[in-house]
Write an enzyme that holds these catalytic residues in place. Structure first.
Site, PDB file in Angstrom:
ATOM      1  N   ASP A  30       0.864  -1.185   0.000  1.00  0.00           N
ATOM      2  CA  ASP A  30       0.000   0.000   0.000  1.00  0.00           C
ATOM      3  C   ASP A  30       0.901   1.235   0.000  1.00  0.00           C
ATOM      4  O   ASP A  30       1.985   1.215   0.606  1.00  0.00           O
ATOM      5  CB  ASP A  30      -0.894  -0.011   1.251  1.00  0.00           C
ATOM      6  CG  ASP A  30      -2.111   0.876   1.079  1.00  0.00           C
ATOM      7  OD1 ASP A  30      -3.236   0.338   0.993  1.00  0.00           O
ATOM      8  OD2 ASP A  30      -1.937   2.111   1.027  1.00  0.00           O
ATOM      9  N   GLY A 255     -35.447  -1.732   6.928  1.00  0.00           N
ATOM     10  CA  GLY A 255     -34.617  -0.823   7.723  1.00  0.00           C
ATOM     11  C   GLY A 255     -34.638   0.561   7.123  1.00  0.00           C
ATOM     12  O   GLY A 255     -35.521   0.889   6.324  1.00  0.00           O
ATOM     13  N   CYS A 262     -20.401   0.070  -0.776  1.00  0.00           N
ATOM     14  CA  CYS A 262     -20.504  -0.797  -1.958  1.00  0.00           C
ATOM     15  C   CYS A 262     -21.855  -0.721  -2.656  1.00  0.00           C
ATOM     16  O   CYS A 262     -21.933  -0.330  -3.812  1.00  0.00           O
ATOM     17  CB  CYS A 262     -20.199  -2.230  -1.536  1.00  0.00           C
ATOM     18  SG  CYS A 262     -18.585  -2.366  -0.775  1.00  0.00           S
TER      19      CYS A 262
END
Ligand code: UGA
Length: 435
Positions: A30, A255, A262
């Site tokens: 990274d 909900g 995503c």
């Protein structure tokens, strides 16, 4: 096998850790030096169940290491790219491929010997082909195959989902690469279906899956509105629908709408892709609209419930996009709270894991509480935004002594409403007008 994983976020890090646990020698790479420093000290950089133990174990066995440098890429049999592909703001859902392109430019000249390059980042059909062409341009001598292996990992459950997958999808168009991947995925061969397909199909499977899940949630949310109006219980409806194996029980929990990094991003990208290819996805487009409206409607309901009070105060509990994670990206809770703040409502927030991330969003616009009891002090309404386990076991007698008015709006049907009612609270839950 020697595997390099580039991009150590919510996908790359669990993948690197899990594949080292499976016996491969893995280097996690990274650009963020701070992140690499922490990982090298066995500190997990994301809140992910079971990750830390495996991280420590595999660093100690020397199968897992971390680096900011791409120089060792030449040694890899498999290079997995798992960098983010965010939405480009203001471009109707277009996918930003700049992180992938940067990685590709960076690695092209380090490739040495035959390498399988895996695109794990979520990309639209046709992208792998373009990336392959780019690498060929950048390094005409490189010997490689580029494949698509989309991930289906839920945040917070990534390690579980890697080891217990419902399926593994491999988009590969070369026998040589297929042989390598059959070896890499051999621990799963008797456990789950490994489905080989074309790269474009694999890319589409990811978008179609996430969009279908988003549609399923949105469908039950709209049914829940109707249930409220006509005295039905949406939880009974969802349960009984799910008994039909053609429908399936999962992702039918009503909900405050779907959120996270995503589903909202991918459904937007797919709708945009449909439009741009002249093949519109009207169900997908409607799902986006319905999910956005839902948060506004729920905020309006909260406003309605407190409208009679002077300077009303709302205690909002559960801020992440779902329970068990610290991630507030595209969280329905934070969207609803923002609506309330825009109407000058005084909001005090609490979350067991996501307070730090919520501070980046709200800054000084809300008050931050250290626990539930601290949050509800002088509240006129308590809203529950995630299905956090702790919310099941609250001391309603104690809460009754702390609040100003006894109104609850449970957006996840998580609390013990019988106990709350015994202590004088009026409980509103979604999808059931009879509570
Ligand atoms: C999602 C997919 O579930 C994964 O398969 C996929 O790999 C991942 O996206 C990804 O593309 O990386 P995740 O973002 O972790 O995983 O979130 P989910 O667990 O799917 O939940 C998404 C949202 O839907 C949350 O806000 C959740 O509260 C909501 N939801 C989920 C409901 O409102 N009802 C349900 O029945 C299920």
């Amino acid at each position: 096998m020697n595997m390099h994983v580039i991009g150590l976020g919510y996908v790359g890090l669990p993948v690197a850790v899990a594949f080292s646990e499976l016996g491969n020698v893995v280097v996690g790479i990274d650009k963020n030096k701070e992140k690499i420093d922490l990982l090298q000290k066995c500190e997990s950089t994301i809140a992910e169940a079971k990750l830390k133990d495996l991280l420590i174990k595999n660093i100690n066995t020397k199968r897992l290491s971390f680096s900011t440098s791409l120089e060792s890429i030449g040694k890899a049999d498999v290079v997995t790219i798992a960098v983010d592909t965010p939405t480009i703001s203001g471009r109707g859902g277009s996918v930003d491929l700049s992180y992938i392109n940067t990685v590709v430019h960076d690695i092209a000249n380090y490739l040495d010997g035959y390498t399988v390059i895996v695109i794990k980042s979520t990309v639209l059909p046709g992208t792998c082909k373009k990336i392959e062409n780019l690498i060929k341009q950048l390094n005409p001598k490189a010997s490689f195959d580029l494949v698509s292996i989309p991930e289906f990992l839920r945040e917070g459950m990534a390690i579980h989902d890697i080891f217990e997958p419902d399926r593994i999808i491999i988009g590969v168009e070369s026998q040589r690469a297929k042989n390598v991947l059959e070896k890499l995925y051999s621990p799963f061969k008797d456990k789950t279906k490994i489905f080989f397909t074309s790269r474009a199909s694999a890319e589409m499977i990811k978008y179609a899956s996430n969009s279908f899940l988003a549609m399923k949630i949105t469908f039950i949310n709209e049914i829940s509105n109707l249930c409220e109006k006509r005295g039905c219980n949406v939880y009974d409806v969802a349960y009984a629908m799910g008994l039909d194996t053609r429908i399936g029980e999962k992702f039918l929990n009503p909900g405050p709408g779907f959120g996270g990094n995503c589903l909202p991003k991918d459904i937007l990208a797919l709708a945009n892709f449909g439009k741009s290819t002249g093949s519109r996805l009207r169900l997908v487009e409607s799902t986006i609209v319905a999910n956005e409206s839902r948060k506004k409607e729920l905020a309006a309901k909260i406003l309605h419930l407190v409208e009679e009070y002077k300077n009303p105060k709302v205690a909002f509990l559960g801020l992440s996009f779902k329970a068990g994670v610290d991630d507030c990206r595209s969280s329905p809770s934070t969207d609803i709270i923002t609506e309330l703040l825009d109407k000058n409502i005084d909001v005090c927030v609490y979350d067991p894991m996501a307070i730090d991330n919520s501070k980046k969003i709200f800054k000084s616009r809300v008050t931050y509480a250290v626990d539930v009891y601290n949050a509800v002090k002088d509240a006129d309404l308590i809203a529950f935004g995630t299905e956090c386990e702790d919310f099941k076991f609250l001391d309603w007698a104690k809460i009754g002594t702390l609040v100003r008015n006894k109104i609850i709006f449970d957006l996840r049907n998580i609390i013990n409403s019988q106990e709350a009612k015994k202590n004088g609270f009026v409980c509103h839950i979604i999808g059931n007008s009879n509570i």
